[in-house]
Structure formats: structure tokens, C-alpha cells
Design a protein around this motif. Structure first.
Motif, short mmCIF file in Angstrom:
data_model
loop_
_atom_site.label_atom_id
_atom_site.label_comp_id
_atom_site.label_asym_id
_atom_site.label_seq_id
_atom_site.Cartn_x
_atom_site.Cartn_y
_atom_site.Cartn_z
N GLY A 28 0.76 -1.23 -0.02
CA GLY A 28 -0.03 0.07 -0.05
C GLY A 28 0.99 1.30 0.07
N GLU A 29 2.07 1.15 0.03
CA GLU A 29 3.04 2.51 0.01
C GLU A 29 2.72 3.07 -1.23
OE1 GLU A 29 7.63 3.51 -0.36
OE2 GLU A 29 7.19 1.33 0.42
N ASP A 30 2.61 4.37 -1.19
CA ASP A 30 2.43 5.59 -2.38
C ASP A 30 3.50 5.50 -2.92
OD1 ASP A 30 1.21 7.27 -4.04
OD2 ASP A 30 1.09 8.89 -2.47
N GLY A 31 3.70 5.46 -4.52
CA GLY A 31 4.72 5.61 -4.98
C GLY A 31 4.51 6.89 -5.95
N GLY A 32 3.46 7.78 -5.67
CA GLY A 32 3.30 8.85 -6.69
C GLY A 32 2.18 9.02 -7.39
N THR A 33 1.93 10.32 -7.85
CA THR A 33 0.80 10.50 -8.85
C THR A 33 1.48 11.43 -9.98
OG1 THR A 33 -0.91 10.33 -7.24
CG2 THR A 33 -1.52 11.55 -9.25
N PHE A 34 1.35 11.06 -11.30
CA PHE A 34 1.89 11.99 -12.30
C PHE A 34 1.02 12.27 -13.35
CE2 PHE A 34 4.91 8.86 -10.12
CZ PHE A 34 6.02 9.59 -9.86
#
Length: 131
Positions: free
Chosen positions: A111-117
Motif C-alpha cells: 500500500g505504499e504510495d509511489g506517487g501520482t503523475f
């Protein structure tokens, strides 16, 4: 003047629902701030400032233009031994696209957020590679 109504009728019959819905994210290069994505029929490859990865399934779109695919992500940077294997982590790539613009979210295993692009079809990626 009778030709115009006939052309309109033929156009409507050929596409009765109006604008056609995309079934998949178009193949080719997509770019944005800190991200480059190359979409292929079977998935894609992705590059970030300090990571790279793969999208391991076709980017099929649901009726709302959303996708959700499995893949992997490999962190870059720092000292690495010559024979050390890549530290690939399972990831999910999900977002939405209208065929020209894309919003992409990366979620790592656990569930770790890797970012939004934000990406655009054919746009040049703006990467700042880690050392």
C-alpha cells in the motif's frame, strides 16, 4: 442539398453512440514531469527520476477510461554491487486516460504510495536522474 442529410444519416449509422470509446491506452511514448512511459500492446516500460519498472499487462480501459495493471518497480541510486540483482518490488499502476492525457498513480506492495503523475501522449519526459 439532398446530399447533406444523407451524409449525416450515414455518419450516425456508422457510429450510433456518438464518439467512440477507447478500449485501451494508445501505444507509444507518453511523457510528463519526472516520468516517461512507453506503452506497448502487452503492457509497458516506465522510467522515473530515481526508478524504473514495467507494466506487465495490457492497459485496457473500462467504460470510464480507467485502467489498473500489475507491474514492478526498481529503485535506482546509491552504490550497487556489480553482480547484485535488481531490487524489484511488485507495484500497481492505475489511473485514467482519454487517449491524449493520462493521470497515473503508482502503489507499491503493502500500500505504499509511489506517487501520482500527469502524462501526455507524445510529450517529452522531464527526468532528473539520481546518481
Amino acid at each position: 442539398m439532398r446530399v447533406l442529410p444523407l451524409l449525416f444519416a450515414v455518419a450516425c449509422a456508422a457510429n450510433p453512440g456518438g464518439a467512440s470509446r477507447l478500449e485501451r491506452v494508445p501505444t507509444g511514448d507518453w511523457g510528463g514531469q519526472h516520468v516517461r512511459l512507453t506503452v506497448a500492446d502487452a503492457g509497458g516500460t516506465i522510467e522515473f527520476d530515481c526508478a524504473h519498472g514495467s507494466l506487465d499487462e495490457p492497459l485496457l480501459l473500462d467504460p470510464s477510461g480507467r485502467f489498473d495493471v500489475k507491474g514492478r518497480l526498481v529503485a535506482e541510486g546509491g552504490p550497487v554491487q556489480k553482480d547484485q540483482p535488481e531490487n524489484a518490488r511488485p507495484a500497481r499502476y492505475h489511473g485514467e486516460s482519454d487517449g491524449q492525457q493520462m493521470s497515473l498513480q503508482v502503489t507499491l506492495e503493502g500500500g505504499e504510495d509511489g506517487g501520482t503523475f500527469s502524462l501526455a501522449k507524445g510529450a517529452t519526459a522531464r527526468l532528473v536522474k539520481c546518481r
